[in-house]
Design an enzyme around this catalytic site. Structure first.
Site, PDB file in Angstrom:
ATOM      1  N   GLY A 170       2.545  -8.597  -1.272  1.00 20.67           N
ATOM      2  CA  GLY A 170       1.873  -9.712  -1.940  1.00 20.67           C
ATOM      3  C   GLY A 170       2.524 -10.033  -3.269  1.00 20.67           C
ATOM      4  O   GLY A 170       3.739 -10.175  -3.376  1.00 20.67           O
ATOM      5  N   GLY A 171       1.683 -10.151  -4.302  1.00 20.25           N
ATOM      6  CA  GLY A 171       2.180 -10.531  -5.627  1.00 20.25           C
ATOM      7  C   GLY A 171       3.229  -9.592  -6.165  1.00 20.25           C
ATOM      8  O   GLY A 171       4.058  -9.986  -6.994  1.00 20.25           O
ATOM      9  N   GLY A 405      41.293 -22.531  -0.155  1.00 23.04           N
ATOM     10  CA  GLY A 405      40.262 -22.680  -1.180  1.00 23.04           C
ATOM     11  C   GLY A 405      39.876 -21.346  -1.786  1.00 23.04           C
ATOM     12  O   GLY A 405      39.489 -21.268  -2.963  1.00 23.04           O
ATOM     13  N   ALA A 406      39.990 -20.292  -0.976  1.00 20.59           N
ATOM     14  CA  ALA A 406      39.604 -18.974  -1.477  1.00 20.59           C
ATOM     15  C   ALA A 406      40.522 -18.534  -2.625  1.00 20.59           C
ATOM     16  O   ALA A 406      40.095 -17.786  -3.507  1.00 20.59           O
ATOM     17  CB  ALA A 406      39.633 -17.965  -0.337  1.00 20.59           C
TER      18      ALA A 406
HETATM   19  C1  HXC Z   1      -7.783  -3.066  -4.281  1.00 21.03           C
HETATM   20  C2  HXC Z   1      -6.584  -1.594  -3.012  1.00 21.03           C
HETATM   21  C3  HXC Z   1      -5.630  -2.589  -2.717  1.00 21.03           C
HETATM   22  C4  HXC Z   1      -5.831  -3.890  -3.270  1.00 21.03           C
HETATM   23  C5  HXC Z   1      -5.026  -0.783  -1.751  1.00 21.03           C
HETATM   24  N1  HXC Z   1      -6.178  -0.496  -2.392  1.00 21.03           N
HETATM   25  N2  HXC Z   1      -4.675  -2.070  -1.925  1.00 21.03           N
HETATM   26  N3  HXC Z   1      -7.635  -1.829  -3.794  1.00 21.03           N
HETATM   27  N4  HXC Z   1      -6.912  -4.070  -4.039  1.00 21.03           N
HETATM   28  N5  HXC Z   1      -4.977  -4.865  -3.032  1.00 21.03           N
HETATM   29  C6  HXC Z   1      -6.845   0.791  -2.454  1.00 21.03           C
HETATM   30  C7  HXC Z   1      -7.514   1.186  -1.136  1.00 21.03           C
HETATM   31  O1  HXC Z   1      -8.797   0.660  -1.091  1.00 21.03           O
HETATM   32  C8  HXC Z   1      -7.517   2.710  -1.254  1.00 21.03           C
HETATM   33  O2  HXC Z   1      -8.577   3.095  -2.091  1.00 21.03           O
HETATM   34  C9  HXC Z   1      -6.240   3.016  -1.985  1.00 21.03           C
HETATM   35  O3  HXC Z   1      -5.878   1.795  -2.659  1.00 21.03           O
HETATM   36  C10 HXC Z   1      -5.114   3.398  -1.058  1.00 21.03           C
HETATM   37  O4  HXC Z   1      -5.013   2.422  -0.041  1.00 21.03           O
HETATM   38  P1  HXC Z   1      -4.875   2.806   1.498  1.00 21.03           P
HETATM   39  O5  HXC Z   1      -5.049   1.569   2.267  1.00 21.03           O
HETATM   40  O6  HXC Z   1      -5.785   3.954   1.804  1.00 21.03           O
HETATM   41  O7  HXC Z   1      -3.374   3.350   1.532  1.00 21.03           O
HETATM   42  P2  HXC Z   1      -2.298   3.120   2.664  1.00 21.03           P
HETATM   43  O8  HXC Z   1      -2.871   3.424   4.004  1.00 21.03           O
HETATM   44  O9  HXC Z   1      -1.127   3.920   2.218  1.00 21.03           O
HETATM   45  O10 HXC Z   1      -1.923   1.592   2.631  1.00 21.03           O
HETATM   46  C11 HXC Z   1      -1.312   1.011   1.497  1.00 21.03           C
HETATM   47  C12 HXC Z   1      -1.261  -0.511   1.640  1.00 21.03           C
HETATM   48  C13 HXC Z   1      -2.646  -1.057   2.023  1.00 21.03           C
HETATM   49  C14 HXC Z   1      -0.245  -0.872   2.720  1.00 21.03           C
HETATM   50  C15 HXC Z   1      -0.753  -1.068   0.309  1.00 21.03           C
HETATM   51  O11 HXC Z   1      -3.598  -0.504   1.090  1.00 21.03           O
HETATM   52  C16 HXC Z   1      -2.740  -2.529   1.974  1.00 21.03           C
HETATM   53  O12 HXC Z   1      -2.329  -3.211   2.902  1.00 21.03           O
HETATM   54  N6  HXC Z   1      -3.333  -3.050   0.905  1.00 21.03           N
HETATM   55  C17 HXC Z   1      -3.566  -4.474   0.768  1.00 21.03           C
HETATM   56  C18 HXC Z   1      -2.291  -5.240   0.578  1.00 21.03           C
HETATM   57  C19 HXC Z   1      -2.554  -6.667   0.316  1.00 21.03           C
HETATM   58  O13 HXC Z   1      -2.704  -7.468   1.255  1.00 21.03           O
HETATM   59  N7  HXC Z   1      -2.720  -7.003  -0.964  1.00 21.03           N
HETATM   60  C20 HXC Z   1      -3.121  -8.319  -1.424  1.00 21.03           C
HETATM   61  C21 HXC Z   1      -1.882  -9.148  -1.384  1.00 21.03           C
HETATM   62  S1  HXC Z   1      -2.220 -10.778  -1.888  1.00 21.03           S
HETATM   63  P3  HXC Z   1      -9.300   4.512  -1.964  1.00 21.03           P
HETATM   64  O14 HXC Z   1     -10.406   4.454  -2.949  1.00 21.03           O
HETATM   65  O15 HXC Z   1      -9.755   4.628  -0.537  1.00 21.03           O
HETATM   66  O16 HXC Z   1      -8.268   5.531  -2.294  1.00 21.03           O
HETATM   67  C22 HXC Z   1      -1.527 -10.873  -3.352  1.00 21.03           C
HETATM   68  C23 HXC Z   1      -1.585 -12.249  -3.896  1.00 21.03           C
HETATM   69  C24 HXC Z   1      -0.774 -12.424  -5.149  1.00 21.03           C
HETATM   70  O17 HXC Z   1      -1.008  -9.962  -3.887  1.00 21.03           O
HETATM   71  C25 HXC Z   1       0.127 -13.577  -4.969  1.00 21.03           C
HETATM   72  C26 HXC Z   1       0.817 -13.904  -6.249  1.00 21.03           C
HETATM   73  C27 HXC Z   1       2.013 -14.779  -5.987  1.00 21.03           C
END
Ligand code: HXC
Length: 511
Positions: A170-171, A405-406
């Site tokens: 994501g971001g 050209g290169a």
């Molecule tokens: C809040 C989050 C989080 C998020 C992970 N966590 N991502 N909390 N916001 N975006 C937390 C989980 O709840 C969990 O908490 C801990 O972090 C670890 O995550 P897991 O999922 O258990 O770990 P893992 O299995 O290793 O997976 C990691 C991951 C997955 C692949 C990063 O967490 C994931 O897909 N997260 C979301 C990614 C995503 O879509 N983000 C938003 C993108 S949009 P606990 O308490 O259980 O430990 C974006 C927009 C911005 O970023 C655009 C700007 C241009």
């Protein structure tokens, strides 16, 4: 008083634990270090000064006000030194909300970005995070915007380096994408705008995280990442090595380290580097390591567009950027990928005052529909543009072919090359003998003897460095064994070069 001091120590200890021992252990189990362990390895021992370790998120949605508030809020920030030189650093802490970015987390990063820019020192971001903190909504998106804006303002002013050491989604991918270099760790890091689950929903493609955005994909196919390392420790130690090559800012001198390698060292083996058969390949990296100090060459994008080699080395202890066609891969031809790769590198060197040394052995641009449809004209123009606008010292050595050209593109005299040398084996011409004869003596094509005679005539007249040298396009034809000495003397002569392009808001490079 004592209990106040102890209370501070307790608060610090709690902050240092991040998301807690269980999550730190989980991090280790995956072969990853914690954010603080990474910073420890990156910086000189004991030099890290941490900022904002007590900052907490202020979110009240989705029960966030009821839950745990972890000091530091998922990112460790501050500054320290690498071999005595200041660098700023932020490291995402995956143990705290998955390193996700909240409003306060973003404020910690932007504080460090502002300091790095104001005080003119490199900034290194270490990524291991899940993108925007979902519970914070638009506040997190706004935070990213603030980070991005600063990336852009700092671009070309201070070196910005991103090290991807875990998920980066994501971001989190766009900030690294705007920095100068991105490095990854094999098997534990991946980068993508949207993860495998979203991909499946939107396009119905089934793909693993590794296939979608692992280190091998990004160092070879997409070229998003500049290099990949086996593990966290290797990656962090290599970042220290890279920092040693870079100036602190665009206004700073390039670093000068003590060199134990004589600048006039001659290498007789270079006299036989070029094979007798002009179509036979040889490894240009052999020349590179024999020219730079102590064979120390930091290659950038070594796994992508391997028909061109780029990276940093030193001569007389001072950093140079090297660009070299690689005859071992596709005969060193320039294609779209090679042009983009080298253009970006030349622009980095120019932005930061790093002299560019170019080794030329190029049979031309790659013909064909795949290249033309892929935009070869614009991509090739990027390299042409980059060399032509560069005002840093430019030293060029043509070892063998410089066709078409290169020839012009590869830091020729016509693009303000300062010192242009050729080896006696150089062939500077519009094209190779076979193609040339078939075009200009088309009428004789049926007559083998005549064609052979014409080919010989063409080879003798044009396939040498002397036609170009007669016109002053080549400053001297040099002995291969003297290459290091000649480059070193040229760079010394060019040390105080002054050259400015006409004023403009910015140029319009063919993107
Ligand atoms: C809040 C989050 C989080 C998020 C992970 N966590 N991502 N909390 N916001 N975006 C937390 C989980 O709840 C969990 O908490 C801990 O972090 C670890 O995550 P897991 O999922 O258990 O770990 P893992 O299995 O290793 O997976 C990691 C991951 C997955 C692949 C990063 O967490 C994931 O897909 N997260 C979301 C990614 C995503 O879509 N983000 C938003 C993108 S949009 P606990 O308490 O259980 O430990 C974006 C927009 C911005 O970023 C655009 C700007 C241009």
């Amino acid at each position: 008083m004592k209990h106040i001091l102890e209370a501070l120590e307790d608060r610090r200890a709690a902050a240092r634990l991040g998301g807690g021992q269980v999550r730190v252990d989980a991090q280790h189990k995956r072969g990853k270090l914690s954010a603080r362990e990474r910073i420890e390895l990156l910086l000189d021992h004991g030099s890290f000064e941490e900022f904002d370790m007590f900052v907490q998120h202020r979110c009240t949605d989705f029960g966030m006000d009821q839950g745990e508030k972890i000091p530091g809020d998922g990112v460790v920030t501050g500054w320290g030194t690498v071999n005595g030189r200041t660098v700023y650093v932020f490291a995402k802490d995956f143990t705290v909300f998955g390193g996700s970015l909240s409003e306060t987390h973003a404020q910690k990063i932007t504080k460090i970005q502002d300091m790095a820019l104001r005080n003119r020192a490199p900034i290194i971001g270490i990524f291991d995070a899940g993108g925007a903190r979902i519970q914070e909504g638009v506040a997190a998106l706004g935070g990213y915007g603030e980070v991005f804006q600063r990336n852009v303002l700092a671009s070309g002013v201070i070196p910005q380096i991103s090290l991807i050491m875990g998920p980066c989604a994501g971001g989190d991918v766009y900030s690294p994408a705007m920095t100068d270099f991105i490095f990854m760790v094999r098997d534990t890091s991946y980068m993508f705008v949207t993860g495998p689950d979203v991909v499946k929903t939107v396009t119905n493609e089934t793909v693993t995280a590794e296939e979608l955005g692992g280190a091998s994909v990004h160092t070879t196919r997409s070229s998003i990442a500049d290099r990949a390392y086996e593990n966290d420790v290797e990656a962090l130690l290599q970042m220290r090595r890279l920092i040693d090559f870079l100036p602190a800012s665009n206004r700073d001198e390039i670093p000068e380290w003590p060199s134990f390698d004589e600048s006039d060292r001659e290498d007789m083996s270079l006299d036989t580097l070029i094979p007798d058969n002009t179509n036979k390949p040889y490894d240009i990296k052999e020349l590179i390591v024999k020219v730079v100090d102590e064979r120390d060459f930091f290659e950038i994008q070594e796994a992508h567009a391997r028909n061109i080699v780029v990276g940093f080395g030193r001569v007389e202890g001072r950093t140079i950027g090297i660009v070299a066609n690689q005859p071992m891969v596709l005969a060193g031809v320039l294609d779209s990928d090679a042009s983009r790769k080298a253009a970006r590198f030349v622009r980095f060197c120019d932005a930061f005052g790093i002299p560019v040394v170019t080794f030329v052995d190029v049979p031309g641009f790659l013909p064909g529909t795949a290249q033309e449809y892929g935009g070869l004209i614009k991509h090739g123009a990027k390299l042409l543009f980059a060399y032509a606008e560069a005002t840093v010292p430019k030293v060029t050595v043509i070892t063998r072919k410089a066709f078409g050209g290169a020839y012009d593109v590869m830091a020729s005299k016509h693009l303000r090359g300062d010192v242009n040398y050729a080896w006696p084996t150089a062939q500077i011409a519009v094209m190779g003998a076979k193609g040339a004869v078939e075009i200009i003596f088309r009428a004789d094509i049926g007559d083998k003897d005549k064609i052979a005679e014409r080919t010989k005539e063409y080879e003798e007249r044009f396939l040498s460095p002397f036609v170009a040298a007669e016109r002053g396009y080549i400053d001297d034809v040099i002995m291969p064994h003297s290459t290091r000495r000649r480059i070193s003397r040229a760079l010394g002569m060019l040390r105080h070069k002054e050259l400015e392009n006409p004023w403009k808001k910015h140029d319009n490079i063919p993107l």
